[in-house]
Design a protein around this motif. Structure first.
Motif, short mmCIF file in Angstrom:
data_model
loop_
_atom_site.label_atom_id
_atom_site.label_comp_id
_atom_site.label_asym_id
_atom_site.label_seq_id
_atom_site.Cartn_x
_atom_site.Cartn_y
_atom_site.Cartn_z
N ARG A 37 0.82 -1.20 0.00
CA ARG A 37 0.00 0.00 0.00
C ARG A 37 0.87 1.27 0.00
N ILE A 38 1.92 1.26 0.81
CA ILE A 38 2.83 2.42 0.87
C ILE A 38 3.51 2.65 -0.47
N LEU A 39 3.95 1.55 -1.10
CA LEU A 39 4.60 1.68 -2.40
C LEU A 39 3.64 2.24 -3.45
N GLN A 40 2.40 1.83 -3.40
CA GLN A 40 1.42 2.33 -4.36
C GLN A 40 1.17 3.82 -4.15
N GLU A 41 1.03 4.23 -2.88
CA GLU A 41 0.83 5.65 -2.60
C GLU A 41 2.05 6.47 -3.00
N LYS A 42 3.24 5.93 -2.75
CA LYS A 42 4.46 6.63 -3.13
C LYS A 42 4.55 6.78 -4.64
N LYS A 43 4.18 5.72 -5.35
CA LYS A 43 4.22 5.77 -6.81
C LYS A 43 3.24 6.81 -7.34
N THR A 44 2.06 6.87 -6.71
CA THR A 44 1.06 7.84 -7.14
C THR A 44 1.55 9.27 -6.91
N ILE A 45 2.15 9.51 -5.74
CA ILE A 45 2.66 10.84 -5.42
C ILE A 45 3.79 11.23 -6.36
N GLU A 46 4.69 10.27 -6.65
CA GLU A 46 5.82 10.56 -7.54
C GLU A 46 5.34 10.86 -8.95
N GLU A 47 4.28 10.16 -9.40
CA GLU A 47 3.75 10.42 -10.73
C GLU A 47 3.14 11.80 -10.81
N LYS A 48 2.49 12.26 -9.72
CA LYS A 48 1.86 13.57 -9.71
C LYS A 48 2.88 14.69 -9.62
N SER A 49 3.90 14.48 -8.78
CA SER A 49 4.87 15.55 -8.55
C SER A 49 6.18 15.35 -9.30
N GLY A 50 6.24 14.33 -10.16
CA GLY A 50 7.50 14.04 -10.87
C GLY A 50 7.93 15.17 -11.78
N SER A 51 6.98 15.73 -12.54
CA SER A 51 7.33 16.79 -13.47
C SER A 51 7.80 18.05 -12.74
N SER A 52 7.10 18.40 -11.65
CA SER A 52 7.49 19.60 -10.90
C SER A 52 8.84 19.40 -10.21
N ARG A 53 9.09 18.19 -9.70
CA ARG A 53 10.37 17.93 -9.06
C ARG A 53 11.50 17.96 -10.08
N LEU A 54 11.23 17.44 -11.27
CA LEU A 54 12.25 17.47 -12.32
C LEU A 54 12.55 18.91 -12.72
N LEU A 55 11.50 19.74 -12.79
CA LEU A 55 11.69 21.15 -13.14
C LEU A 55 12.50 21.86 -12.06
N LYS A 56 12.18 21.59 -10.77
CA LYS A 56 12.92 22.22 -9.68
C LYS A 56 14.39 21.80 -9.69
N SER A 57 14.63 20.49 -9.95
CA SER A 57 16.00 19.99 -9.99
C SER A 57 16.77 20.63 -11.15
N THR A 58 16.10 20.77 -12.29
CA THR A 58 16.74 21.40 -13.45
C THR A 58 17.08 22.86 -13.17
N ILE A 59 16.15 23.56 -12.50
CA ILE A 59 16.38 24.96 -12.16
C ILE A 59 17.56 25.09 -11.20
N LYS A 60 17.63 24.19 -10.20
CA LYS A 60 18.73 24.24 -9.24
C LYS A 60 20.07 24.00 -9.92
N GLN A 61 20.10 23.01 -10.83
CA GLN A 61 21.35 22.73 -11.54
C GLN A 61 21.73 23.90 -12.43
N GLY A 62 20.72 24.54 -13.05
CA GLY A 62 21.01 25.70 -13.88
C GLY A 62 21.56 26.86 -13.08
N ILE A 63 20.97 27.09 -11.89
CA ILE A 63 21.46 28.16 -11.03
C ILE A 63 22.88 27.88 -10.56
N LYS A 64 23.15 26.62 -10.22
CA LYS A 64 24.51 26.27 -9.77
C LYS A 64 25.52 26.44 -10.89
#
Length: 246
Positions: A37-64
């Motif tokens: 159940r935890i893995l399923q919820e984690k997968k759901t959350i990652e799918e929802k926030s994956g694009s935003s997290r990728l964008l934030k990571s890209t922005i951080k790398q660009g700033i660095k």
């Protein structure tokens, strides 16, 4: 061993080992179910926030990459130690601080007026990488510098400039002033261009590469400004030699 056929204090007596084994299996099933159940919820959350997290990571790398500073944790590879005597300073410079080669490099500190304090926290590897990029671009520029010199030489013609400038600014052909201006016009244009080049190099060293000291920036400017002046000289000599052959 407990007799399983009797009751004691209102509780059924069972054999300990089989009972504990069955409880372990039941708990394992519940643990597996909860883990799934935890893995399923984690997968759901990652799918929802994956694009935003990728964008934030890209922005951080660009700033660095752009600033050389990690915004998650502020740290620097540069530190200053003040000694009370010259002997202590020389001893510190000549000793191996941590026993590992190149782990910490001790060197005389520059004059405080020479330090760009806004660039102190910039990562040293980031500075080295950006300097290599700029060196590669500027070296490539010297290979095509003849195009710029040829363009300036071609427009440094009073007959061509007479089409855009007022007639009273152009001396009469064959006069002393006509020959003087015509001979030095391309030199003036090249010098005007070479006056702009140090400004561009200073801006690149200060804002893009982000040298930690002004002397490093000046060394970068002097080296490439001298290199482009040598390129000017070589191109002019080759053009004159080619003209003489023709």
């Amino acid at each position: 061993r407990i007799d399983g056929g009797r009751w004691c204090c209102g509780k059924k007596m069972v054999k300990a080992l089989p009972h504990l084994l069955s409880e372990i299996k039941r708990l394992n099933r519940e643990i597996d179910k909860e883990h799934h159940r935890i893995l399923q919820e984690k997968k759901t959350i990652e799918e929802k926030s994956g694009s935003s997290r990728l964008l934030k990571s890209t922005i951080k790398q660009g700033i660095k990459l752009a600033t050389g500073v990690n915004i998650d944790q502020l740290q620097t590879q540069t530190g200053f130690v003040e000694f009370k005597s010259l002997t202590a300073k020389q001893s510190a410079l000549q000793c191996n601080i941590v026993g590992t080669t190149d782990f910490m490099v001790a060197s005389p500190a520059p004059d405080p007026r020479d330090i760009r304090w806004e660039n102190v926290t910039v990562d040293k590897n980031n500075i080295r990488f950006k300097k290599m990029q700029c060196d590669a671009v500027l070296l490539t520029g010297t290979l095509f510098w003849s195009v710029v010199v040829t363009a300036i030489t071609s427009i440094s013609n009073l007959d061509r400039l007479a089409q855009w400038l007022p007639a009273w600014l152009i001396p009469e052909p064959g006069t002393f002033w006509y020959g003087l201006i015509q001979g030095y016009l391309h030199v003036v244009f090249l010098e005007a261009l070479m006056l702009v080049l140090p400004m561009v190099l200073r801006f690149v060293g200060k804002k893009y590469i982000r040298f930690k000291t002004k002397s490093e920036n000046d060394k970068f400017i002097f080296g490439w400004h001298f290199g482009y002046r040598v390129a000017n000289l070589i191109i002019i000599i080759l053009k004159r030699t080619k003209c003489m052959k023709h």
